[in-house]
Scaffold this motif. Structure first.
Motif, PDB file in Angstrom:
ATOM      1  N   GLY A 141       0.871  -1.051  -0.090  1.00 20.78           N
ATOM      2  CA  GLY A 141       0.101  -0.033  -0.187  1.00 20.78           C
ATOM      3  C   GLY A 141       0.444   1.255  -0.271  1.00 20.78           C
ATOM      4  N   MET A 142       0.429   2.308  -0.309  1.00 22.88           N
ATOM      5  CA  MET A 142       1.276   3.608  -0.017  1.00 22.88           C
ATOM      6  C   MET A 142       2.055   4.103   0.974  1.00 22.88           C
ATOM      7  SD  MET A 142       2.119   6.290  -1.638  1.00 22.88           S
ATOM      8  CE  MET A 142       0.618   6.080  -3.223  1.00 22.88           C
ATOM      9  N   ASP A 143       1.232   4.009   2.630  1.00 24.98           N
ATOM     10  CA  ASP A 143       1.692   3.808   3.462  1.00 24.98           C
ATOM     11  C   ASP A 143       3.864   2.556   3.281  1.00 24.98           C
ATOM     12  OD1 ASP A 143       0.702   5.252   4.344  1.00 24.98           O
ATOM     13  OD2 ASP A 143      -0.327   4.132   6.580  1.00 24.98           O
ATOM     14  N   GLU A 144       3.150   1.896   2.859  1.00 28.26           N
ATOM     15  CA  GLU A 144       5.048   0.534   2.944  1.00 28.26           C
ATOM     16  C   GLU A 144       5.849   1.239   1.659  1.00 28.26           C
ATOM     17  OE1 GLU A 144       6.839  -3.396   1.408  1.00 28.26           O
ATOM     18  OE2 GLU A 144       4.070  -3.515   1.330  1.00 28.26           O
ATOM     19  N   LEU A 145       5.714   2.227   1.230  1.00 28.69           N
ATOM     20  CA  LEU A 145       6.340   2.728  -0.360  1.00 28.69           C
ATOM     21  C   LEU A 145       6.599   4.197   0.449  1.00 28.69           C
ATOM     22  CD1 LEU A 145       6.939   2.985  -3.294  1.00 28.69           C
ATOM     23  CD2 LEU A 145       4.767   4.212  -3.850  1.00 28.69           C
ATOM     24  N   LEU A 146       5.998   5.016   1.158  1.00 29.53           N
ATOM     25  CA  LEU A 146       6.185   6.412   1.594  1.00 29.53           C
ATOM     26  C   LEU A 146       6.923   5.363   2.734  1.00 29.53           C
ATOM     27  CD1 LEU A 146       2.912   8.108   1.697  1.00 29.53           C
ATOM     28  CD2 LEU A 146       4.634   8.855   0.870  1.00 29.53           C
ATOM     29  N   LEU A 147       6.767   4.859   3.870  1.00 22.32           N
ATOM     30  CA  LEU A 147       7.869   4.463   4.221  1.00 22.32           C
ATOM     31  C   LEU A 147       9.579   3.812   3.921  1.00 22.32           C
ATOM     32  CD1 LEU A 147       5.835   2.524   6.862  1.00 22.32           C
ATOM     33  CD2 LEU A 147       7.689   3.931   7.826  1.00 22.32           C
ATOM     34  N   ALA A 197       5.068  12.014  10.538  1.00 22.61           N
ATOM     35  CA  ALA A 197       5.579  11.398  11.766  1.00 22.61           C
ATOM     36  C   ALA A 197       5.282  12.081  13.037  1.00 22.61           C
ATOM     37  CB  ALA A 197       7.694  11.462  11.511  1.00 22.61           C
ATOM     38  N   ALA A 198       4.806  13.651  12.889  1.00 25.77           N
ATOM     39  CA  ALA A 198       3.795  13.517  13.469  1.00 25.77           C
ATOM     40  C   ALA A 198       2.370  12.985  13.883  1.00 25.77           C
ATOM     41  CB  ALA A 198       3.773  15.442  13.559  1.00 25.77           C
ATOM     42  N   ARG A 199       2.321  12.739  12.893  1.00 22.13           N
ATOM     43  CA  ARG A 199      -0.060  12.442  12.522  1.00 22.13           C
ATOM     44  C   ARG A 199       0.586  10.855  12.731  1.00 22.13           C
ATOM     45  NH1 ARG A 199      -0.732  16.114   8.045  1.00 22.13           N
ATOM     46  NH2 ARG A 199      -1.326  18.092   8.980  1.00 22.13           N
ATOM     47  N   GLU A 200       1.391  10.161  12.417  1.00 21.97           N
ATOM     48  CA  GLU A 200       1.569   8.444  12.027  1.00 21.97           C
ATOM     49  C   GLU A 200       2.751   8.128  12.772  1.00 21.97           C
ATOM     50  OE1 GLU A 200      -1.142   7.422  10.825  1.00 21.97           O
ATOM     51  OE2 GLU A 200      -1.916   9.410   9.636  1.00 21.97           O
ATOM     52  N   PRO A 201       2.564   7.042  13.843  1.00 24.05           N
ATOM     53  CA  PRO A 201       3.336   6.868  14.362  1.00 24.05           C
ATOM     54  C   PRO A 201       4.405   5.766  13.876  1.00 24.05           C
ATOM     55  CG  PRO A 201       1.295   6.981  15.887  1.00 24.05           C
ATOM     56  CD  PRO A 201       1.096   7.056  14.462  1.00 24.05           C
ATOM     57  N   ALA A 202       3.800   5.120  12.580  1.00 24.83           N
ATOM     58  CA  ALA A 202       4.597   4.120  12.351  1.00 24.83           C
ATOM     59  C   ALA A 202       5.981   5.234  11.399  1.00 24.83           C
ATOM     60  CB  ALA A 202       4.005   3.165  11.276  1.00 24.83           C
ATOM     61  N   PHE A 203       5.895   6.880  11.109  1.00 22.30           N
ATOM     62  CA  PHE A 203       6.529   6.884   9.695  1.00 22.30           C
ATOM     63  C   PHE A 203       7.678   6.963  11.658  1.00 22.30           C
ATOM     64  CE2 PHE A 203       3.507   7.065   6.963  1.00 22.30           C
ATOM     65  CZ  PHE A 203       4.145   7.055   6.331  1.00 22.30           C
ATOM     66  N   ARG A 204       7.843   7.466  12.642  1.00 17.63           N
ATOM     67  CA  ARG A 204       8.973   7.553  13.645  1.00 17.63           C
ATOM     68  C   ARG A 204       9.662   6.104  13.653  1.00 17.63           C
ATOM     69  NH1 ARG A 204       4.438   8.720  18.157  1.00 17.63           N
ATOM     70  NH2 ARG A 204       4.065  10.933  17.076  1.00 17.63           N
TER      71      ARG A 204
END
Length: 190
Positions: free
Chosen positions: A51-57, A113-120
């Motif tokens: 998904g998009m989150d995996e690509l963005l990460l 990262a401020a909004r989505e903890p996974a990006f931390r």
């Protein structure tokens, strides 16, 4: 038609995603835009990323690792506290946000990262790498303070409309590190 083997496709998609984020921001990044920028079929996106989150990460991780490498290349060669202070000053005044692309990518990462903890999972290791680099020259507390100062000062310099005096950065760094200010040569009497 036989399926074409393209072992670099995933890397091209990640690189393209970094550039799409830099141009359109996270909100404007879509599978379609990234696929077009990578010159791959749209179906490749779901083959390589869930998904998009995996690509963005993956894209932000690539950017952060590259930024850490630049950071280390600047600071690692220092052999004295004064050289380390000068290297950190150069990071702030020239290297960290040397172009608009890096400024946008950094701020987009901070925002998500401020909004989505996974990006931390990207920002925390990036900060840890920065502190470890600084700890080669400064104690851990000073390294943490310097890391925060670098981030804050570069953001201010990037967004401020007033001209910047690089001497102010050196003054602040010397205060944070307790590094002595090099003596000013006496005025010439000639």
């Amino acid at each position: 038609m036989p399926r074409r083997h393209d072992p670099e496709r995933r890397d091209r998609i990640i690189d393209a995603c970094v550039e799409v984020i830099a141009e359109h921001g996270v909100a404007g990044t879509s599978h379609r835009r990234v696929a077009a920028a990578a010159d791959v079929p749209l179906g490749s996106m779901t083959y390589h990323f869930t998904g998009m989150d995996e690509l963005l990460l993956a894209a932000f991780e690539r950017f952060a690792v590259g930024a850490s490498a630049k950071f280390s290349r600047r600071v690692d060669p220092a052999t004295t506290p004064e050289e380390a202070v000068q290297a950190v000053a150069r990071l702030i005044t020239h290297d960290v946000f040397e172009n608009q692309r890096d400024l946008v990518l950094t701020h987009e990462l901070y925002t998500i990262a401020a909004r989505e903890p996974a990006f931390r999972a990207v920002t925390h290791p990036w900060m840890r790498r920065s502190r470890r680099t600084l700890e080669r020259h400064f104690d851990p507390t000073t390294a943490r303070l310097l890391d925060a100062f670098i981030e804050g000062m570069t953001i201010h310099r990037a967004l401020d409309t007033e001209p910047h005096d690089d001497a102010d950065v050196l003054t602040a760094l010397r205060r944070l590190t307790h590094a002595p200010t090099p003596p000013t040569p006496p005025p010439s009497t000639i």
